[in-house]
Write a protein that holds these residues in place. Structure first.
Motif, PDB file in Angstrom:
ATOM      1  N   THR A   1       0.837  -1.201   0.000  1.00 32.90           N
ATOM      2  CA  THR A   1       0.000   0.000   0.000  1.00 32.90           C
ATOM      3  C   THR A   1       0.874   1.254   0.000  1.00 32.90           C
ATOM      4  O   THR A   1       1.039   1.907   1.032  1.00 32.90           O
ATOM      5  CB  THR A   1      -0.929   0.012   1.219  1.00 32.90           C
ATOM      6  OG1 THR A   1      -0.122  -0.088   2.392  1.00 32.90           O
ATOM      7  CG2 THR A   1      -1.908  -1.160   1.186  1.00 32.90           C
ATOM      8  N   PRO A   2       1.434   1.594  -1.140  1.00 33.98           N
ATOM      9  CA  PRO A   2       2.343   2.738  -1.151  1.00 33.98           C
ATOM     10  C   PRO A   2       1.647   4.072  -0.876  1.00 33.98           C
ATOM     11  O   PRO A   2       2.225   4.945  -0.232  1.00 33.98           O
ATOM     12  CB  PRO A   2       2.949   2.708  -2.548  1.00 33.98           C
ATOM     13  CG  PRO A   2       1.960   1.973  -3.375  1.00 33.98           C
ATOM     14  CD  PRO A   2       1.318   0.978  -2.450  1.00 33.98           C
ATOM     15  N   MET A   3       0.427   4.255  -1.324  1.00 34.20           N
ATOM     16  CA  MET A   3      -0.255   5.531  -1.110  1.00 34.20           C
ATOM     17  C   MET A   3      -0.625   5.726   0.362  1.00 34.20           C
ATOM     18  O   MET A   3      -0.451   6.813   0.911  1.00 34.20           O
ATOM     19  CB  MET A   3      -1.499   5.646  -1.999  1.00 34.20           C
ATOM     20  CG  MET A   3      -1.176   5.780  -3.469  1.00 34.20           C
ATOM     21  SD  MET A   3       0.007   7.095  -3.859  1.00 34.20           S
ATOM     22  CE  MET A   3      -0.914   8.531  -3.423  1.00 34.20           C
ATOM     23  N   ALA A   4      -1.130   4.696   1.002  1.00 30.49           N
ATOM     24  CA  ALA A   4      -1.466   4.796   2.422  1.00 30.49           C
ATOM     25  C   ALA A   4      -0.204   5.044   3.245  1.00 30.49           C
ATOM     26  O   ALA A   4      -0.212   5.851   4.182  1.00 30.49           O
ATOM     27  CB  ALA A   4      -2.168   3.526   2.893  1.00 30.49           C
ATOM     28  N   SER A   5       0.885   4.388   2.912  1.00 33.77           N
ATOM     29  CA  SER A   5       2.146   4.587   3.617  1.00 33.77           C
ATOM     30  C   SER A   5       2.684   5.988   3.408  1.00 33.77           C
ATOM     31  O   SER A   5       3.168   6.631   4.346  1.00 33.77           O
ATOM     32  CB  SER A   5       3.178   3.568   3.140  1.00 33.77           C
ATOM     33  OG  SER A   5       2.711   2.260   3.349  1.00 33.77           O
ATOM     34  N   LEU A   6       2.581   6.483   2.203  1.00 27.66           N
ATOM     35  CA  LEU A   6       3.033   7.831   1.892  1.00 27.66           C
ATOM     36  C   LEU A   6       2.210   8.874   2.649  1.00 27.66           C
ATOM     37  O   LEU A   6       2.757   9.825   3.219  1.00 27.66           O
ATOM     38  CB  LEU A   6       2.947   8.087   0.390  1.00 27.66           C
ATOM     39  CG  LEU A   6       3.426   9.454  -0.086  1.00 27.66           C
ATOM     40  CD1 LEU A   6       4.915   9.618   0.185  1.00 27.66           C
ATOM     41  CD2 LEU A   6       3.135   9.621  -1.562  1.00 27.66           C
ATOM     42  N   MET A   7       0.908   8.693   2.680  1.00 27.62           N
ATOM     43  CA  MET A   7       0.044   9.638   3.393  1.00 27.62           C
ATOM     44  C   MET A   7       0.307   9.599   4.900  1.00 27.62           C
ATOM     45  O   MET A   7       0.320  10.645   5.552  1.00 27.62           O
ATOM     46  CB  MET A   7      -1.433   9.336   3.108  1.00 27.62           C
ATOM     47  CG  MET A   7      -1.840   9.592   1.673  1.00 27.62           C
ATOM     48  SD  MET A   7      -1.565  11.283   1.156  1.00 27.62           S
ATOM     49  CE  MET A   7      -2.765  12.120   2.140  1.00 27.62           C
TER      50      MET A   7
END
Length: 62
Positions: free
Chosen positions: A7-13
Motif C-alpha cells: 500500500t504505497p499511497m497509504a504509507s506515503l500519506m
C-alpha cells in the motif's frame, strides 16, 4: 506463507501526516516532537499549562 498488501499511497500519506505534525509542533511551540519526552511529562511532577497539548499529542498517536 502470509502475503501482505503493498500500500504505497497509504504509507506515503501516513508518513506525510507524521512529518506535518512534527513541523507544526516545531512551528507552534519551538520544540521537537520527542514522543518519550512528551509522554513522560504527562505525569507529575511535570504538571504545567501544556498538559492538554501533551495529552492530545499522545492520543493522536494512538
Amino acid at each position: 506463507m502470509v502475503a501482505t498488501s503493498f500500500t504505497p499511497m497509504a504509507s506515503l500519506m501516513g508518513g506525510a501526516l507524521i512529518g506535518l505534525s512534527a513541523v507544526l509542533l516545531m512551528w507552534a511551540k519551538g520544540r521537537v516532537a520527542g514522543v518519550s519526552g512528551i509522554a513522560a511529562r504527562l505525569f507529575p511532577p511535570y504538571e504545567d499549562g501544556e498538559f492538554a497539548g501533551r495529552l492530545a499529542f499522545v492520543a493522536g498517536l494512538v
